[in-house]
Design a protein around this motif. Structure first.
Motif, PDB file in Angstrom:
ATOM      1  N   PHE A  19       0.775  -1.593  -0.075  1.00 67.36           N
ATOM      2  CA  PHE A  19       0.120   0.112   0.333  1.00 67.36           C
ATOM      3  C   PHE A  19       1.117   1.218   0.128  1.00 67.36           C
ATOM      4  O   PHE A  19       1.763   1.405   0.203  1.00 67.36           O
ATOM      5  CB  PHE A  19      -0.901   0.049   0.978  1.00 67.36           C
ATOM      6  CG  PHE A  19      -2.096  -1.490   1.079  1.00 67.36           C
ATOM      7  CD1 PHE A  19      -3.411  -0.742   0.394  1.00 67.36           C
ATOM      8  CD2 PHE A  19      -1.661  -1.880   1.243  1.00 67.36           C
ATOM      9  CE1 PHE A  19      -4.169  -1.307   0.753  1.00 67.36           C
ATOM     10  CE2 PHE A  19      -2.316  -3.421   1.525  1.00 67.36           C
ATOM     11  CZ  PHE A  19      -4.093  -2.940   0.514  1.00 67.36           C
ATOM     12  N   TYR A  20       0.176   2.250  -0.271  1.00 71.52           N
ATOM     13  CA  TYR A  20       1.579   3.851  -0.707  1.00 71.52           C
ATOM     14  C   TYR A  20      -0.204   4.534  -1.598  1.00 71.52           C
ATOM     15  O   TYR A  20      -1.080   3.914  -1.672  1.00 71.52           O
ATOM     16  CB  TYR A  20       2.424   3.512  -1.928  1.00 71.52           C
ATOM     17  CG  TYR A  20       1.969   3.510  -3.440  1.00 71.52           C
ATOM     18  CD1 TYR A  20       1.365   4.451  -3.839  1.00 71.52           C
ATOM     19  CD2 TYR A  20       1.207   2.270  -3.708  1.00 71.52           C
ATOM     20  CE1 TYR A  20       0.427   4.431  -5.089  1.00 71.52           C
ATOM     21  CE2 TYR A  20       0.455   2.450  -5.456  1.00 71.52           C
ATOM     22  CZ  TYR A  20       0.826   3.210  -6.014  1.00 71.52           C
ATOM     23  OH  TYR A  20       0.282   2.693  -7.164  1.00 71.52           O
ATOM     24  N   GLY A  21      -0.227   5.463  -0.802  1.00 67.60           N
ATOM     25  CA  GLY A  21      -0.041   6.719  -0.838  1.00 67.60           C
ATOM     26  C   GLY A  21      -1.857   6.761   0.108  1.00 67.60           C
ATOM     27  O   GLY A  21      -2.301   5.338   0.628  1.00 67.60           O
ATOM     28  N   GLU A  22      -2.856   7.046  -0.654  1.00 66.42           N
ATOM     29  CA  GLU A  22      -4.289   7.215  -0.164  1.00 66.42           C
ATOM     30  C   GLU A  22      -5.341   5.617  -0.907  1.00 66.42           C
ATOM     31  O   GLU A  22      -5.820   6.298  -2.261  1.00 66.42           O
ATOM     32  CB  GLU A  22      -5.394   8.363   0.130  1.00 66.42           C
ATOM     33  CG  GLU A  22      -6.712   8.434   0.513  1.00 66.42           C
ATOM     34  CD  GLU A  22      -6.877   8.448   1.980  1.00 66.42           C
ATOM     35  OE1 GLU A  22      -7.326   7.741   2.393  1.00 66.42           O
ATOM     36  OE2 GLU A  22      -5.944   8.641   2.377  1.00 66.42           O
ATOM     37  N   GLY A  23      -5.145   5.103   0.307  1.00 68.01           N
ATOM     38  CA  GLY A  23      -6.245   3.915  -0.108  1.00 68.01           C
ATOM     39  C   GLY A  23      -5.480   3.015  -1.958  1.00 68.01           C
ATOM     40  O   GLY A  23      -6.235   2.131  -3.148  1.00 68.01           O
TER      41      GLY A  23
END
Length: 49
Positions: A19-23
């Motif tokens: 996961f990276y960033g928003e969602g």
């Protein structure tokens, strides 16, 4: 938590979500796992990569 993982924890073909960033995420697939010939002082498990 990482100290609990061993070479037997994973199998070729396992899929992981990173996961990276928003969602947002990317899926990666394990294609190889090998025991390391190097020893790490104070590590309580056999190293692998």
């Amino acid at each position: 938590m990482l100290e609990n993982f061993t070479i037997g924890t994973f199998s070729v073909g396992d899929v992981f979500k990173v996961f990276y960033g928003e969602g947002q995420h990317v899926e990666i697939t394990l294609v190889q796992v090998s025991a390391s010939k190097f020893k790490i002082p104070n590590l309580k498990r056999e190293p692998f990569f």
